[in-house]
Design an enzyme around this catalytic site. Structure first.
Site, PDB file in Angstrom:
ATOM      1  N   LYS A 101       0.848  -1.207   0.000  1.00 60.57           N
ATOM      2  CA  LYS A 101       0.000   0.000   0.000  1.00 60.57           C
ATOM      3  C   LYS A 101       0.875   1.246   0.000  1.00 60.57           C
ATOM      4  O   LYS A 101       0.645   2.198  -0.748  1.00 60.57           O
ATOM      5  CB  LYS A 101      -0.944  -0.018   1.219  1.00 60.57           C
ATOM      6  CG  LYS A 101      -2.047  -1.042   1.067  1.00 60.57           C
ATOM      7  CD  LYS A 101      -2.824  -1.298   2.352  1.00 60.57           C
ATOM      8  CE  LYS A 101      -3.771  -2.479   2.160  1.00 60.57           C
ATOM      9  NZ  LYS A 101      -4.466  -2.908   3.359  1.00 60.57           N
ATOM     10  N   GLN A 149      -4.423  -1.328   9.502  1.00 58.31           N
ATOM     11  CA  GLN A 149      -4.294  -2.692   8.969  1.00 58.31           C
ATOM     12  C   GLN A 149      -4.858  -3.702   9.971  1.00 58.31           C
ATOM     13  O   GLN A 149      -4.435  -3.740  11.122  1.00 58.31           O
ATOM     14  CB  GLN A 149      -2.809  -2.993   8.670  1.00 58.31           C
ATOM     15  CG  GLN A 149      -2.590  -4.313   7.976  1.00 58.31           C
ATOM     16  CD  GLN A 149      -3.258  -4.387   6.595  1.00 58.31           C
ATOM     17  OE1 GLN A 149      -3.147  -3.469   5.790  1.00 58.31           O
ATOM     18  NE2 GLN A 149      -3.960  -5.475   6.319  1.00 58.31           N
ATOM     19  N   ASP A 180     -11.184   2.775   3.887  1.00 60.07           N
ATOM     20  CA  ASP A 180     -11.490   1.346   3.787  1.00 60.07           C
ATOM     21  C   ASP A 180     -13.006   1.113   3.693  1.00 60.07           C
ATOM     22  O   ASP A 180     -13.448   0.032   3.315  1.00 60.07           O
ATOM     23  CB  ASP A 180     -10.971   0.614   5.044  1.00 60.07           C
ATOM     24  CG  ASP A 180      -9.728  -0.217   4.750  1.00 60.07           C
ATOM     25  OD1 ASP A 180      -9.494  -0.525   3.566  1.00 60.07           O
ATOM     26  OD2 ASP A 180      -9.007  -0.558   5.707  1.00 60.07           O
TER      27      ASP A 180
END
Ligand code: NAD
Length: 299
Positions: free
Chosen positions: A54, A98, A121
């Site tokens: 990422k 994460q 997200d």
């Protein structure tokens, strides 16, 4: 005729080129670039690998990238304080925590602490609600489902009026993709069925599908005889089925398989995503797209 292979790497590359052009234009017109913070707790190898990819993609696009690598025993209070600082920071447009987090931290509390307008997200309940409402309400479609939708559209497969069958009802893939594809808009308008572990006749449902999206996490679950000839098959599953020695690095690497018996299915399907190289690369790309959208919304 064997199926067309839907190449997620190539589609991803072309979307990233479009995003890069937009980032460059933003920088010249407004002197601003999208800011993404990646919060990693501990050193779980899979998480480290995802976060590294990422970060690399964000930097290639010219984003302002902030890495917050936290000790595995960071307290929940300290992690929540970090999220709040990122919420307040005007140079940050996207916050990525994460997952999974260590057991002593309540994942839900952390996700709920993220400012919904920076939740790239798309996991905050406000964004889940916006996704269900559809239309202009949608701010951050979750990345894997957004990648699936984009792959279908860019492959030229008709969604309008299509029979879509989704295998799996998780919060990160099954439920959101079902919601996205039943919306009343030109990128959706499908008739969607969601099947799961308690479904009576999985095979019969799958056989009806013009578009079959499989996100169960069971290697080879979908048999070739479940696939309607010409169907578009999107295999989301990523299952480790063993290890092999990489010819490039000489080190052991995981052998990955999808939820669909790929070799047999490609003889019947009209188009199909491989594993790896199908849905996987799209997830990070859509995270970048959401972060850029967040930056543009702030201007
Ligand atoms: P999950 O375990 O949260 O959900 C799986 C769902 O599949 C459940 O709803 C379950 O009811 C259903 N299911 C499981 N076994 C089934 C069976 N035998 N018959 C019918 N339904 C069954 O998983 P998830 O997070 O949605 O992920 C699913 C798969 O997709 C995993 O392999 C995961 O690694 C992969 N994944 C890939 C990406 C990507 O970027 N490529 C992203 C997310 C998940």
């Amino acid at each position: 005729m064997p199926a067309t292979i839907i190449d997620g790497v190539a589609v991803s590359r072309s979307i990233l080129a479009e995003l890069k052009a937009e980032v460059d234009a933003l920088r010249s017109s407004h002197g601003v670039v999208p800011g993404l913070v990646t919060i990693l707790v501990g050193e779980n190898p899979a998480s480290v690998s995802y976060v590294t990819r990422k970060i690399k993609t964000a930097l290639e696009l010219g984003f302002h990238e902030v890495q917050e690598n936290c000790d595995p025993d960071i307290s929940e209070a300290d992690l929540l304080a970090l999220v709040r600082r990122c919420n307040e920071d005007p140079s940050i447009h996207g916050i990525l925590v994460q997952l999974p987090l260590p057991d002593h931290i309540d994942e839900q509390k952390v996700i709920y602490a993220i400012d919904p307008d920076k939740d790239v997200d798309g996991f905050h309940p406000v964004n889940v609600g916006r996704l269900v409402l559809g239309g202009d309400e949608v701010r951050f479609p979750p990345c894997t489902p957004a990648g699936i939708q984009e792959l279908i559209i860019r492959s030229g497969v008709e969604l309008n009026g299509a029979e879509v069958v989704v295998v799996g009802r998780s919060n990160i893939v099954g439920k959101p993709i079902a919601n996205m594809l039943l919306q009343k808009n030109a990128r959706a308008n499908a008739t969607v069925t969601v099947v799961h572990t308690r479904t009576r006749d999985l095979a019969a449902h799958c056989r009806r599908a013009d578009i079959l999206i499989v996100a169960a996490g069971v290697a080879g679950l979908v048999k070739p005889e479940w696939i309607r000839p010409g169907c578009c098959v999107i295999d989301v599953g990523v299952n480790r089925v063993g290890e092999k020695i990489s010819s490039r690095t000489g080190k052991p690497v995981a052998i990955l398989r999808g939820d669909v018996d790929f070799e047999a299915a490609r003889e019947i399907a009209g188009s199909i995503t491989p594993v790896p190289g199908g849905v996987g690369p799209m997830t990070i790309t859509m995270l970048m797209k959401n972060t850029l959208a967040s930056c543009k919304a702030r201007l």
